[in-house]
Design a protein around this motif. Sequence first.
Motif, PDB file in Angstrom:
ATOM      1  N   ARG A  54     -24.812  13.005  13.826  1.00  0.00           N
ATOM      2  CA  ARG A  54     -25.578  14.172  14.270  1.00  0.00           C
ATOM      3  C   ARG A  54     -24.711  15.097  15.121  1.00  0.00           C
ATOM      4  O   ARG A  54     -24.730  16.331  14.969  1.00  0.00           O
ATOM      5  N   ARG A  55     -23.922  14.515  16.003  1.00  0.00           N
ATOM      6  CA  ARG A  55     -23.026  15.305  16.856  1.00  0.00           C
ATOM      7  C   ARG A  55     -22.015  16.075  16.008  1.00  0.00           C
ATOM      8  O   ARG A  55     -21.746  17.256  16.258  1.00  0.00           O
ATOM      9  N   MET A  56     -21.475  15.401  14.996  1.00  0.00           N
ATOM     10  CA  MET A  56     -20.462  16.053  14.162  1.00  0.00           C
ATOM     11  C   MET A  56     -21.073  17.141  13.290  1.00  0.00           C
ATOM     12  O   MET A  56     -20.457  18.188  13.067  1.00  0.00           O
ATOM     13  N   ALA A  57     -22.270  16.889  12.791  1.00  0.00           N
ATOM     14  CA  ALA A  57     -22.941  17.900  11.969  1.00  0.00           C
ATOM     15  C   ALA A  57     -23.194  19.167  12.780  1.00  0.00           C
ATOM     16  O   ALA A  57     -23.143  20.282  12.243  1.00  0.00           O
ATOM     17  N   GLU A  58     -23.447  19.020  14.055  1.00  0.00           N
ATOM     18  CA  GLU A  58     -23.684  20.175  14.922  1.00  0.00           C
ATOM     19  C   GLU A  58     -22.383  20.835  15.357  1.00  0.00           C
ATOM     20  O   GLU A  58     -22.363  22.037  15.673  1.00  0.00           O
ATOM     21  N   ALA A  59     -21.293  20.071  15.355  1.00  0.00           N
ATOM     22  CA  ALA A  59     -20.013  20.585  15.869  1.00  0.00           C
ATOM     23  C   ALA A  59     -19.253  21.432  14.868  1.00  0.00           C
ATOM     24  O   ALA A  59     -18.498  22.331  15.260  1.00  0.00           O
ATOM     25  N   THR A  60     -19.433  21.167  13.566  1.00  0.00           N
ATOM     26  CA  THR A  60     -18.646  21.886  12.576  1.00  0.00           C
ATOM     27  C   THR A  60     -19.102  23.334  12.439  1.00  0.00           C
ATOM     28  O   THR A  60     -20.291  23.641  12.532  1.00  0.00           O
ATOM     29  N   ARG A  61     -18.133  24.224  12.199  1.00  0.00           N
ATOM     30  CA  ARG A  61     -18.457  25.643  12.010  1.00  0.00           C
ATOM     31  C   ARG A  61     -19.007  25.905  10.612  1.00  0.00           C
ATOM     32  O   ARG A  61     -19.738  26.859  10.402  1.00  0.00           O
ATOM     33  N   GLY A  62     -18.600  25.057   9.672  1.00  0.00           N
ATOM     34  CA  GLY A  62     -19.003  25.264   8.287  1.00  0.00           C
ATOM     35  C   GLY A  62     -20.396  24.736   7.999  1.00  0.00           C
ATOM     36  O   GLY A  62     -21.090  24.195   8.873  1.00  0.00           O
ATOM     37  N   GLU A  63     -20.800  24.893   6.744  1.00  0.00           N
ATOM     38  CA  GLU A  63     -22.094  24.370   6.309  1.00  0.00           C
ATOM     39  C   GLU A  63     -22.127  22.859   6.492  1.00  0.00           C
ATOM     40  O   GLU A  63     -21.145  22.163   6.220  1.00  0.00           O
ATOM     41  N   SER A  64     -23.250  22.344   6.936  1.00  0.00           N
ATOM     42  CA  SER A  64     -23.376  20.897   7.077  1.00  0.00           C
ATOM     43  C   SER A  64     -24.807  20.460   6.829  1.00  0.00           C
ATOM     44  O   SER A  64     -25.751  21.193   7.121  1.00  0.00           O
ATOM     45  N   ARG A  65     -24.923  19.278   6.261  1.00  0.00           N
ATOM     46  CA  ARG A  65     -26.213  18.626   6.101  1.00  0.00           C
ATOM     47  C   ARG A  65     -26.073  17.215   6.666  1.00  0.00           C
ATOM     48  O   ARG A  65     -24.995  16.637   6.668  1.00  0.00           O
ATOM     49  N   MET A  66     -27.186  16.662   7.112  1.00  0.00           N
ATOM     50  CA  MET A  66     -27.183  15.272   7.548  1.00  0.00           C
ATOM     51  C   MET A  66     -28.419  14.577   7.021  1.00  0.00           C
ATOM     52  O   MET A  66     -29.526  15.120   7.102  1.00  0.00           O
ATOM     53  N   ILE A  67     -28.233  13.403   6.462  1.00  0.00           N
ATOM     54  CA  ILE A  67     -29.364  12.613   6.010  1.00  0.00           C
ATOM     55  C   ILE A  67     -29.269  11.210   6.595  1.00  0.00           C
ATOM     56  O   ILE A  67     -28.181  10.654   6.745  1.00  0.00           O
ATOM     57  N   LEU A  68     -30.430  10.672   6.933  1.00  0.00           N
ATOM     58  CA  LEU A  68     -30.534   9.294   7.405  1.00  0.00           C
ATOM     59  C   LEU A  68     -31.165   8.458   6.299  1.00  0.00           C
ATOM     60  O   LEU A  68     -32.130   8.885   5.671  1.00  0.00           O
ATOM     61  N   ILE A  69     -30.621   7.271   6.089  1.00  0.00           N
ATOM     62  CA  ILE A  69     -31.157   6.358   5.084  1.00  0.00           C
ATOM     63  C   ILE A  69     -31.933   5.244   5.800  1.00  0.00           C
ATOM     64  O   ILE A  69     -31.336   4.411   6.483  1.00  0.00           O
TER      65      ILE A  69
END
Length: 304
Positions: free
Chosen positions: A262-277
């Motif tokens: 979650r931290r990394m998804a918020e840190a990147t400048r580019g497009e990002s998605r995060m999914i939890l399994i």
Amino acid sequence: MTKRKRKLRIRIAILIGCILFFLSLGLIFGLADYVMKVKRQTLEEAFAWQKDHYDVSFYETLRKKNYEVRSEDGYILHAQLLYHPEPSDKYIILSHGHTDNRMGALKYVPMYMRQGFNCIIYDLRAHGENEPDFVTYGVREGMDLNCLIEDTRNRYPNLTKLGLHGESLGAATTVTCMKYHPKVDFAVADCGFADIENVLRGVLKRSKMPSFLVDLADLGGKLRYGYSLKKMRPIDSLAENTVPFLFIHGEDDDFIPPENSRRMAEATRGESRMILIPGAGHAGSVFADPKTYEKEVASFLAGV
């Protein structure tokens, strides 16, 4: 007190001090070794584990090519290209997890084959068929991956799409590689860590051990190997990144908590998605819900 007794006490104090110093040094170096040295698996051992957990029969049917890639510091990486059954100009580089080797990346190959990719699997530094070495949790591994990316583009100049997929240490390697601004079209990071320090402190806390052992290991890493554990922070490589990222994490991962992704998804400048399994532990998402896993990856690839 006689002069002789004073001299004897001073000698005893010096002896005790030396013993304590060397014991402390042994503890500091021992902790660094525990964290930064790798318990290696052979390719046969890793493949046997894969075979016990899922169907690997596809691997035997694929055309393959083994080759070596020299990293920036001269270190040799062992790689293997798994050709798509049909001619394809799309490639993906798969990075395995800690203590595993390139056989550990096979679980993701069928999914990417169905998307039309040739798959490149390789042994991370200190793993598999590579020479023994120590792990830097993304620092040198990210450099190695960047060299592999450059080699891939030179080796297959007609490629039209190049992506990355990493698991655990491989995910951290994939993220850290972004500081080199690699020429890739997308990246998937499964259960990676934002920084290794929070993982180590979490392990110690759950084991009811003092967290200052991380500080001692960090000191040992700097003295013995020239690398600080506290500077092994993949998340810092995302500040200027524009490569699209899909972050995947098992909801029940108690080794590398989902908060890292979650931290990394918020840190990147580019497009990002995060999914939890749901129901997935560490590095277990593709097993816990393979249909959702592949669906999310396919959707991400369609978007980029």
